[in-house]
Design a protein around this motif. Structure first.
Motif, mmCIF file in Angstrom:
data_model
loop_
_atom_site.group_PDB
_atom_site.id
_atom_site.type_symbol
_atom_site.label_atom_id
_atom_site.label_comp_id
_atom_site.label_asym_id
_atom_site.label_seq_id
_atom_site.Cartn_x
_atom_site.Cartn_y
_atom_site.Cartn_z
ATOM 1 N N GLN A 163 55.871 9.286 -12.306
ATOM 2 C CA GLN A 163 54.418 9.163 -12.289
ATOM 3 C C GLN A 163 53.875 9.434 -13.687
ATOM 4 N N VAL A 164 53.031 8.518 -14.160
ATOM 5 C CA VAL A 164 52.464 8.659 -15.494
ATOM 6 C C VAL A 164 51.237 9.555 -15.439
ATOM 7 N N GLN A 165 51.180 10.513 -16.356
ATOM 8 C CA GLN A 165 50.025 11.399 -16.457
ATOM 9 C C GLN A 165 49.581 11.499 -17.901
ATOM 10 N N LEU A 166 48.265 11.541 -18.090
ATOM 11 C CA LEU A 166 47.679 11.711 -19.406
ATOM 12 C C LEU A 166 46.796 12.958 -19.358
ATOM 13 N N VAL A 167 47.022 13.875 -20.275
ATOM 14 C CA VAL A 167 46.256 15.118 -20.294
ATOM 15 C C VAL A 167 45.613 15.285 -21.667
ATOM 16 N N GLU A 168 44.271 15.241 -21.676
ATOM 17 C CA GLU A 168 43.526 15.393 -22.924
ATOM 18 C C GLU A 168 43.202 16.853 -23.189
ATOM 19 N N SER A 169 43.012 17.158 -24.449
ATOM 20 C CA SER A 169 42.555 18.487 -24.853
ATOM 21 C C SER A 169 41.876 18.365 -26.204
ATOM 22 N N GLY A 170 41.203 19.435 -26.599
ATOM 23 C CA GLY A 170 40.603 19.457 -27.927
ATOM 24 C C GLY A 170 39.104 19.264 -27.962
ATOM 25 N N LEU B 163 41.014 15.400 -30.949
ATOM 26 C CA LEU B 163 41.387 15.317 -29.544
ATOM 27 C C LEU B 163 42.857 14.923 -29.436
ATOM 28 N N SER B 164 43.520 15.491 -28.457
ATOM 29 C CA SER B 164 44.927 15.169 -28.210
ATOM 30 C C SER B 164 45.092 14.677 -26.786
ATOM 31 N N CYS B 165 46.054 13.806 -26.598
ATOM 32 C CA CYS B 165 46.366 13.281 -25.271
ATOM 33 C C CYS B 165 47.881 13.255 -25.133
ATOM 34 N N VAL B 166 48.396 14.110 -24.274
ATOM 35 C CA VAL B 166 49.837 14.173 -24.047
ATOM 36 C C VAL B 166 50.175 13.327 -22.827
ATOM 37 N N VAL B 167 51.111 12.420 -23.010
ATOM 38 C CA VAL B 167 51.500 11.494 -21.950
ATOM 39 C C VAL B 167 52.860 11.889 -21.397
ATOM 40 N N SER B 168 52.971 11.902 -20.105
ATOM 41 C CA SER B 168 54.264 12.157 -19.471
ATOM 42 C C SER B 168 54.576 11.036 -18.491
ATOM 43 N N GLY B 169 55.863 10.781 -18.316
ATOM 44 C CA GLY B 169 56.282 9.802 -17.336
ATOM 45 C C GLY B 169 56.250 8.352 -17.785
ATOM 46 N N ASN C 49 54.999 8.837 -31.286
ATOM 47 C CA ASN C 49 55.803 8.312 -30.187
ATOM 48 C C ASN C 49 56.871 9.301 -29.731
ATOM 49 N N ALA C 50 57.400 10.081 -30.644
ATOM 50 C CA ALA C 50 58.428 11.059 -30.275
ATOM 51 C C ALA C 50 57.853 12.123 -29.342
ATOM 52 N N LYS C 51 56.602 12.483 -29.567
ATOM 53 C CA LYS C 51 55.949 13.486 -28.725
ATOM 54 C C LYS C 51 55.133 12.864 -27.598
ATOM 55 N N LYS C 52 55.065 11.539 -27.566
ATOM 56 C CA LYS C 52 54.245 10.831 -26.584
ATOM 57 C C LYS C 52 52.825 11.403 -26.578
ATOM 58 N N THR C 53 52.257 11.476 -27.737
ATOM 59 C CA THR C 53 50.935 12.067 -27.900
ATOM 60 C C THR C 53 50.048 11.142 -28.713
ATOM 61 N N VAL C 54 48.802 11.052 -28.288
ATOM 62 C CA VAL C 54 47.789 10.250 -28.983
ATOM 63 C C VAL C 54 46.720 11.198 -29.498
ATOM 64 N N TYR C 55 46.250 10.942 -30.698
ATOM 65 C CA TYR C 55 45.227 11.793 -31.301
ATOM 66 C C TYR C 55 43.983 10.972 -31.649
ATOM 67 N N LEU C 56 42.850 11.639 -31.624
ATOM 68 C CA LEU C 56 41.622 11.058 -32.144
ATOM 69 C C LEU C 56 41.020 12.089 -33.096
ATOM 70 N N HIS C 57 41.034 11.748 -34.372
ATOM 71 C CA HIS C 57 40.468 12.622 -35.388
ATOM 72 C C HIS C 57 39.019 12.174 -35.606
ATOM 73 N N ALA C 58 38.102 13.023 -35.208
ATOM 74 C CA ALA C 58 36.683 12.681 -35.249
ATOM 75 C C ALA C 58 35.990 13.515 -36.318
ATOM 76 N N HIS C 59 35.568 12.838 -37.390
ATOM 77 C CA HIS C 59 34.920 13.497 -38.516
ATOM 78 C C HIS C 59 33.428 13.169 -38.523
ATOM 79 N N SER C 60 32.686 13.983 -39.253
ATOM 80 C CA SER C 60 31.245 13.744 -39.424
ATOM 81 C C SER C 60 30.569 13.447 -38.097
ATOM 82 N N LEU C 61 30.812 14.303 -37.144
ATOM 83 C CA LEU C 61 30.291 14.066 -35.799
ATOM 84 C C LEU C 61 28.778 14.071 -35.777
ATOM 85 N N LYS C 62 28.240 13.218 -34.905
ATOM 86 C CA LYS C 62 26.803 13.072 -34.739
ATOM 87 C C LYS C 62 26.420 13.390 -33.302
ATOM 88 N N ALA C 63 25.158 13.657 -33.097
ATOM 89 C CA ALA C 63 24.680 13.955 -31.740
ATOM 90 C C ALA C 63 25.006 12.820 -30.779
#
Length: 116
Positions: free
Chosen positions: A1-8, A20-26, A74-88
């Motif tokens: 079963q594929v699972q995606l867990v976000e954090s950050g 933001l990080s997203c760890v994928v399993s399965g 890909n080795a960690k099966k993790t996706v990142y989103l680096h969000a700079h200069s954040l706005k409202a």
């Protein structure tokens, strides 16, 4: 079963940065999949923020171009989103998405709030 867990996610002030990080399993074919980040702001439709194909090709929403960067390990099966200069207007629930060969999958979402 594929699972995606976000954090950050979290609450930050305008101009600050979040990753933001997203760890994928399965997902045995993770390295062959297209990954992406979507977001949904209150009262608005879900929109694609950024995506990254297995080839390395990336795509960004105009509103985040130059401020956000999507990357993957890909080795960690993790996706990142680096969000700079954040706005409202970046305030939203951010969802990780994986598009595999036969199916697509979503994470549960992580809240990002940008305010003074």
């Amino acid at each position: 079963q594929v699972q995606l867990v976000e954090s950050g996610g979290g609450s930050v002030q305008p101009g600050e940065t979040l990753t933001l990080s997203c760890v994928v399993s399965g997902a045995d074919d993770f390295s062959l999949s297209t990954v992406g980040w979507y977001r949904q702001a209150p009262g608005k439709q879900t929109e694609l923020v950024a995506s990254r194909a297995s080839t390395g090709s990336t795509s960004y929403a105009d509103s985040v171009q130059g401020r956000f960067t999507i990357s993957r390990d890909n080795a960690k099966k993790t996706v990142y989103l680096h969000a700079h200069s954040l706005k409202a207007e970046d305030t939203a629930v951010y969802y990780c998405h994986l598009s595999g060969r036969y199916s697509s999958f979503w994470g549960q979402g992580t809240q990002v709030t940008v305010s003074k």
